[in-house]
Design a protein around this motif. Structure first.
Motif, mmCIF file in Angstrom:
data_model
loop_
_atom_site.group_PDB
_atom_site.id
_atom_site.type_symbol
_atom_site.label_atom_id
_atom_site.label_comp_id
_atom_site.label_asym_id
_atom_site.label_seq_id
_atom_site.Cartn_x
_atom_site.Cartn_y
_atom_site.Cartn_z
ATOM 1 N N LEU A 124 0.399 -0.912 -0.315
ATOM 2 C CA LEU A 124 0.082 -0.150 0.318
ATOM 3 C C LEU A 124 1.234 1.662 0.123
ATOM 4 C CD1 LEU A 124 -2.975 0.686 0.034
ATOM 5 C CD2 LEU A 124 -2.676 0.794 2.825
ATOM 6 N N ALA A 125 1.641 1.178 0.730
ATOM 7 C CA ALA A 125 2.425 2.301 1.357
ATOM 8 C C ALA A 125 3.526 2.617 -0.204
ATOM 9 C CB ALA A 125 3.691 2.185 2.113
ATOM 10 N N SER A 126 3.701 1.855 -0.559
ATOM 11 C CA SER A 126 5.122 1.326 -2.539
ATOM 12 C C SER A 126 3.805 2.125 -3.598
ATOM 13 C CB SER A 126 5.084 0.770 -2.655
ATOM 14 O OG SER A 126 6.121 0.626 -3.456
ATOM 15 N N ALA A 127 2.740 1.998 -3.179
ATOM 16 C CA ALA A 127 1.755 2.488 -4.808
ATOM 17 C C ALA A 127 1.451 3.777 -4.370
ATOM 18 C CB ALA A 127 0.706 1.368 -4.601
ATOM 19 N N PHE A 128 0.974 4.533 -2.772
ATOM 20 C CA PHE A 128 0.411 5.309 -2.570
ATOM 21 C C PHE A 128 1.912 6.641 -3.463
ATOM 22 C CE2 PHE A 128 -2.747 3.662 -0.918
ATOM 23 C CZ PHE A 128 -3.836 5.756 -1.705
ATOM 24 N N GLU A 129 3.348 6.227 -2.694
ATOM 25 C CA GLU A 129 4.812 6.385 -2.952
ATOM 26 C C GLU A 129 4.864 6.907 -4.466
ATOM 27 O OE1 GLU A 129 7.180 3.965 -0.606
ATOM 28 O OE2 GLU A 129 7.122 5.380 1.306
ATOM 29 N N SER A 130 4.667 6.244 -5.038
ATOM 30 C CA SER A 130 4.984 5.870 -6.187
ATOM 31 C C SER A 130 4.461 6.723 -7.118
ATOM 32 C CB SER A 130 5.207 4.361 -7.341
ATOM 33 O OG SER A 130 4.144 3.844 -7.579
ATOM 34 N N GLY A 131 3.701 6.534 -6.772
ATOM 35 C CA GLY A 131 1.617 7.488 -7.799
ATOM 36 C C GLY A 131 1.099 6.194 -8.215
ATOM 37 N N HIS A 132 1.644 4.917 -8.989
ATOM 38 C CA HIS A 132 0.787 3.464 -10.147
ATOM 39 C C HIS A 132 0.194 3.083 -8.874
ATOM 40 C CE1 HIS A 132 2.952 6.163 -12.818
ATOM 41 N NE2 HIS A 132 3.976 6.057 -11.956
ATOM 42 N N GLY A 133 -0.852 1.833 -9.236
ATOM 43 C CA GLY A 133 -1.182 1.404 -8.505
ATOM 44 C C GLY A 133 -2.447 1.031 -7.445
ATOM 45 N N GLU A 134 -2.738 1.886 -6.633
ATOM 46 C CA GLU A 134 -3.456 2.695 -5.785
ATOM 47 C C GLU A 134 -4.484 1.764 -5.832
ATOM 48 O OE1 GLU A 134 -1.631 5.245 -7.793
ATOM 49 O OE2 GLU A 134 -2.091 6.704 -7.116
ATOM 50 N N ARG A 135 -5.531 1.297 -6.840
ATOM 51 C CA ARG A 135 -6.671 1.014 -6.619
ATOM 52 C C ARG A 135 -6.168 -1.023 -6.173
ATOM 53 N NH1 ARG A 135 -7.920 4.831 -10.321
ATOM 54 N NH2 ARG A 135 -9.766 6.058 -10.139
ATOM 55 N N THR A 136 -5.461 -1.065 -6.876
ATOM 56 C CA THR A 136 -4.634 -2.512 -7.246
ATOM 57 C C THR A 136 -4.108 -2.414 -5.662
ATOM 58 O OG1 THR A 136 -4.415 -2.380 -9.303
ATOM 59 C CG2 THR A 136 -3.599 -4.418 -7.358
ATOM 60 N N ALA A 137 -3.681 -1.593 -4.752
ATOM 61 C CA ALA A 137 -2.600 -1.660 -4.130
ATOM 62 C C ALA A 137 -3.680 -1.689 -2.888
ATOM 63 C CB ALA A 137 -1.764 -0.566 -3.047
ATOM 64 N N VAL A 138 -4.798 -0.652 -2.885
ATOM 65 C CA VAL A 138 -5.850 -1.390 -1.853
ATOM 66 C C VAL A 138 -6.515 -2.326 -1.849
ATOM 67 C CG1 VAL A 138 -8.596 0.220 -1.129
ATOM 68 C CG2 VAL A 138 -6.007 1.736 -1.940
ATOM 69 N N LEU A 139 -7.289 -2.738 -2.651
ATOM 70 C CA LEU A 139 -7.879 -3.526 -2.715
ATOM 71 C C LEU A 139 -7.120 -5.065 -2.192
ATOM 72 C CD1 LEU A 139 -10.870 -5.385 -3.573
ATOM 73 C CD2 LEU A 139 -8.946 -5.703 -6.319
ATOM 74 N N PHE A 140 -5.824 -5.097 -2.382
ATOM 75 C CA PHE A 140 -5.052 -6.513 -2.187
ATOM 76 C C PHE A 140 -4.946 -6.201 -0.475
ATOM 77 C CE2 PHE A 140 -0.328 -7.607 -0.605
ATOM 78 C CZ PHE A 140 -0.842 -8.817 -1.044
ATOM 79 N N TYR A 141 -5.043 -4.581 0.312
ATOM 80 C CA TYR A 141 -4.828 -4.652 1.847
ATOM 81 C C TYR A 141 -6.445 -4.458 2.146
ATOM 82 C CZ TYR A 141 -3.562 -1.142 5.884
ATOM 83 O OH TYR A 141 -3.372 -0.844 7.178
ATOM 84 N N GLY A 142 -6.949 -4.589 1.649
ATOM 85 C CA GLY A 142 -8.780 -4.525 2.251
ATOM 86 C C GLY A 142 -8.735 -5.988 2.076
ATOM 87 N N ILE A 143 -8.693 -7.156 1.276
ATOM 88 C CA ILE A 143 -8.661 -8.199 1.175
ATOM 89 C C ILE A 143 -8.475 -8.781 2.373
ATOM 90 C CG2 ILE A 143 -8.248 -10.633 0.499
ATOM 91 C CD1 ILE A 143 -9.003 -9.213 -2.801
ATOM 92 N N ALA A 144 -6.810 -8.175 3.117
ATOM 93 C CA ALA A 144 -5.918 -9.070 3.303
ATOM 94 C C ALA A 144 -6.654 -8.643 5.446
ATOM 95 C CB ALA A 144 -4.811 -8.435 3.406
ATOM 96 N N TYR A 145 -7.046 -7.525 5.037
ATOM 97 C CA TYR A 145 -8.086 -7.401 6.905
ATOM 98 C C TYR A 145 -9.488 -8.863 6.041
ATOM 99 C CZ TYR A 145 -5.090 -4.312 8.694
ATOM 100 O OH TYR A 145 -3.672 -3.547 9.237
ATOM 101 N N GLU A 146 -10.131 -8.345 5.323
ATOM 102 C CA GLU A 146 -11.553 -9.098 4.804
ATOM 103 C C GLU A 146 -11.223 -10.336 5.512
ATOM 104 O OE1 GLU A 146 -15.481 -9.728 3.952
ATOM 105 O OE2 GLU A 146 -14.536 -7.662 4.227
#
Length: 239
Positions: A124-146
């Motif tokens: 998640l942090a890497s995606a927001f730092e680079s400005g690319h792949g934020e949607r995928t990163a949030v989806l990945f992060y959310g699924i882990a918590y789900e």
């Protein structure tokens, strides 16, 4: 003969009920389960800070540190969420008197998921730092918590079913109060995850709003503890 058939039928029904209410495998003291879980969770939150890499360009160090804000944000949010899991894990096992084989398995799966969260946070942090792949990163992060939220519910509902593994001092009202607190979590996280796939910042905001709600005390559980202490002749629990 009719009496014999009725007796046999009653006996079979009793056997079926016993099989339904018998825990899977030998029952064990949950203290070691809690101790092991505490250790895994402690390692998981420690690993979070190791994912924050210092800037390589020390000539512009202040600017480099400012640009790491997604790592700070991911660390802050994930630390609080894992800490919340730790608290609610204790809430759950404070009311579980024994753990059978299935509880041990489900708890192991939960710990496996918690140990995975530092990686999800780093993505998640890497995606927001680079400005690319934020949607995928949030989806990945959310699924882990789900997955973790679902496992919490499965462990608790399995343990309280038929009051097989729940402490006798935990009354039905307290068990129901804990269930009411746990059940919205998968829905809440799923909504935040889906919103994050559309608008990453909005999704993270919904997940962050999860933190204060789940740190709030469970009133029904507190009332149950107070009643149990009063019955035992002790002092009422603090609210």
């Amino acid at each position: 003969m009719p009496w014999f058939r009725a007796a046999g039928s009653t006996s079979n029904a009793g056997d079926r009920e016993e099989r339904r209410s018998t825990p899977i495998g030998a029952e064990r003291d949950p203290k070691r389960v809690v101790a092991f879980s505490d250790a895994v969770i402690a390692i998981a939150v420690t690993l979070l800070v190791l994912e924050i890499r210092p800037p390589e360009d020390t000539r512009h160090l202040w600017q480099g540190l400012r640009e790491l804000w997604p790592s700070y944000a991911a660390y802050f949010l994930t630390f609080l969420l894992i800490g919340q899991m730790w608290v609610n894990h204790h809430v759950m096992f404070d009311h579980i008197r024994s753990a059978d084989r299935l509880v041990l398995l489900l708890n192991t799966l939960l710990l496996m998921q918690i140990a995975f969260l530092p990686f999800a946070s780093a993505v998640l942090a890497s995606a927001f730092e680079s400005g690319h792949g934020e949607r995928t990163a949030v989806l990945f992060y959310g699924i882990a918590y789900e997955v973790a939220a679902i496992l919490f519910n499965v462990i608790w509902e399995y343990a309280r079913r038929g009051r097989r593994l729940v402490d006798p001092a935990t009354d039905a009202a307290a068990a129901a109060a804990i269930s009411r607190r746990f059940r919205p979590a998968p829905v809440w996280i799923a909504v935040g995850t889906l919103l994050g796939a559309w608008h990453p910042v909005l999704g993270i905001a919904v997940l962050a709003a999860f933190v204060p709600f789940y740190w709030w005390p469970i009133k029904g559980e507190i009332a149950s503890i107070r009643r149990a202490r009063e019955r035992a002749g002790g002092e009422p629990a603090a609210s």
